[in-house]
Design a protein around this motif. Structure first.
Motif, short mmCIF file in Angstrom:
data_model
loop_
_atom_site.label_atom_id
_atom_site.label_comp_id
_atom_site.label_asym_id
_atom_site.label_seq_id
_atom_site.Cartn_x
_atom_site.Cartn_y
_atom_site.Cartn_z
N GLU A 13 0.88 -1.20 0.00
CA GLU A 13 0.00 0.00 0.00
C GLU A 13 0.91 1.25 0.00
O GLU A 13 1.65 1.48 0.95
N THR A 14 0.88 2.00 -1.07
CA THR A 14 1.66 3.27 -1.06
C THR A 14 0.65 4.41 -1.18
O THR A 14 -0.50 4.19 -1.54
N ASN A 15 1.14 5.62 -0.93
CA ASN A 15 0.16 6.71 -1.05
C ASN A 15 0.07 7.21 -2.50
O ASN A 15 -0.67 8.10 -2.81
N ASN A 16 0.84 6.56 -3.38
CA ASN A 16 0.79 6.98 -4.79
C ASN A 16 -0.30 6.18 -5.51
O ASN A 16 -0.14 4.98 -5.72
N PRO A 17 -1.42 6.80 -5.87
CA PRO A 17 -2.54 6.04 -6.46
C PRO A 17 -2.14 5.28 -7.71
O PRO A 17 -2.58 4.17 -7.94
N ASN A 18 -1.23 5.87 -8.50
CA ASN A 18 -0.84 5.14 -9.74
C ASN A 18 -0.16 3.83 -9.39
O ASN A 18 -0.43 2.80 -9.96
N GLU A 19 0.74 3.91 -8.38
CA GLU A 19 1.48 2.70 -8.01
C GLU A 19 0.51 1.63 -7.53
O GLU A 19 0.60 0.47 -7.92
N ASN A 20 -0.48 2.06 -6.68
CA ASN A 20 -1.45 1.08 -6.17
C ASN A 20 -2.20 0.44 -7.33
O ASN A 20 -2.40 -0.74 -7.38
N ARG A 21 -2.59 1.28 -8.28
CA ARG A 21 -3.38 0.76 -9.39
C ARG A 21 -2.55 -0.24 -10.18
O ARG A 21 -3.00 -1.30 -10.57
N GLN A 22 -1.27 0.09 -10.36
CA GLN A 22 -0.37 -0.81 -11.12
C GLN A 22 -0.31 -2.16 -10.40
O GLN A 22 -0.43 -3.21 -10.99
N THR A 23 -0.17 -2.11 -9.07
CA THR A 23 -0.06 -3.36 -8.30
C THR A 23 -1.36 -4.15 -8.40
O THR A 23 -1.34 -5.36 -8.60
N LEU A 24 -2.49 -3.43 -8.32
CA LEU A 24 -3.79 -4.12 -8.41
C LEU A 24 -3.88 -4.79 -9.78
O LEU A 24 -4.24 -5.97 -9.88
N GLN A 25 -3.49 -4.08 -10.83
CA GLN A 25 -3.57 -4.65 -12.19
C GLN A 25 -2.69 -5.90 -12.28
O GLN A 25 -3.11 -6.91 -12.86
N GLN A 26 -1.51 -5.83 -11.66
CA GLN A 26 -0.62 -7.00 -11.74
C GLN A 26 -1.24 -8.19 -11.02
O GLN A 26 -1.22 -9.32 -11.50
N LEU A 27 -1.84 -7.90 -9.85
CA LEU A 27 -2.48 -8.97 -9.08
C LEU A 27 -3.64 -9.56 -9.87
O LEU A 27 -3.75 -10.78 -10.01
N LEU A 28 -4.49 -8.72 -10.45
CA LEU A 28 -5.66 -9.21 -11.19
C LEU A 28 -5.25 -9.99 -12.43
O LEU A 28 -5.82 -11.01 -12.75
N THR A 29 -4.19 -9.53 -13.11
CA THR A 29 -3.71 -10.26 -14.29
C THR A 29 -3.17 -11.63 -13.88
O THR A 29 -3.43 -12.63 -14.54
N HIS A 30 -2.48 -11.67 -12.76
CA HIS A 30 -1.97 -12.96 -12.24
C HIS A 30 -3.13 -13.89 -11.92
O HIS A 30 -3.16 -15.06 -12.32
N LEU A 31 -4.15 -13.36 -11.24
CA LEU A 31 -5.31 -14.19 -10.85
C LEU A 31 -6.06 -14.64 -12.10
O LEU A 31 -6.48 -15.80 -12.19
N LEU A 32 -6.21 -13.74 -13.08
CA LEU A 32 -6.93 -14.11 -14.30
C LEU A 32 -6.24 -15.28 -14.99
O LEU A 32 -6.88 -16.25 -15.38
N ARG A 33 -4.90 -15.22 -15.09
CA ARG A 33 -4.16 -16.31 -15.74
C ARG A 33 -4.36 -17.62 -14.97
O ARG A 33 -4.59 -18.68 -15.57
N ALA A 34 -4.32 -17.53 -13.65
CA ALA A 34 -4.50 -18.74 -12.83
C ALA A 34 -5.89 -19.32 -13.03
O ALA A 34 -6.07 -20.55 -13.10
N LEU A 35 -6.90 -18.46 -13.19
CA LEU A 35 -8.27 -18.95 -13.39
C LEU A 35 -8.44 -19.52 -14.79
O LEU A 35 -9.08 -20.56 -14.97
N GLU A 36 -7.82 -18.87 -15.79
CA GLU A 36 -7.94 -19.37 -17.16
C GLU A 36 -7.31 -20.76 -17.31
O GLU A 36 -7.79 -21.59 -18.06
N ARG A 37 -6.26 -21.01 -16.51
CA ARG A 37 -5.64 -22.35 -16.57
C ARG A 37 -6.61 -23.42 -16.10
O ARG A 37 -6.49 -24.58 -16.45
N ARG A 38 -7.62 -23.01 -15.30
CA ARG A 38 -8.62 -23.97 -14.82
C ARG A 38 -9.72 -24.18 -15.85
O ARG A 38 -10.67 -24.90 -15.57
N ASP A 39 -9.58 -23.56 -17.02
CA ASP A 39 -10.58 -23.72 -18.08
C ASP A 39 -9.87 -24.14 -19.36
O ASP A 39 -9.85 -23.40 -20.35
#
Ligand SMILES: CC(=O)c1cc(-c2ccccn2)c2ncccn12
Length: 121
Positions: free
Chosen positions: A1-27
């Motif tokens: 958690e940083t106070n820089n909103p861009n950095e947080n958003r970047q991290t969230l995007q990385q997390l969501l992309t990682h989760l999406l790939r993990a879920l797609e592997r289950r299909d």
């Protein structure tokens, strides 16, 4: 958690992309890869008010539509629940959706997320 909103958003995007790939592997049959058409599923657009699929979720991540993990999980659950609404329980689509939903909720559950979040930069 940083106070820089861009950095947080970047991290969230990385997390969501990682989760999406993990879920797609289950299909592996890619049943959830693209929007379901009325052509392959008669009356689908009449019966399912908010269609969802992995490609649409990927586009939403890329266009910063998800401002929280919850919003991402909600679309994933919607995608699985649509399949369990439209398809009969004995179909491969219903069964695949049920399995995918359980696998997905484990992946995004608090336990798993704790380890994931410690792994992030
Ligand atoms: C996800 C879903 O409900 C679904 C995916 C498919 C699908 C997905 C890819 C290739 C062929 N069919 C489908 N076909 C008939 C009825 C429902 N479906």
């Amino acid at each position: 958690e940083t106070n820089n909103p861009n950095e947080n958003r970047q991290t969230l995007q990385q997390l969501l992309t990682h989760l999406l790939r993990a879920l797609e592997r289950r299909d592996p049959q890619q049943l959830f890869a693209w929007p379901v058409t009325d052509r392959i599923a008669p009356n689908y657009s009449r019966l399912i008010s908010k269609p969802m699929d992995f490609e649409t979720i990927r586009r939403s991540i890329q266009s910063d539509l998800y401002t929280s993990l919850n919003a991402f999980v909600a679309d994933f659950k919607l995608m699985c629940e649509n399949a369990m609404t439209y398809n009969q329980p004995e179909t491969i689509y219903y069964k695949a959706a049920k399995r995918l939903l359980h696998a997905g909720l484990k992946l995004t559950g608090p336990e798993k997320l704790k380890t994931l979040l410690t792994a992030l930069p």
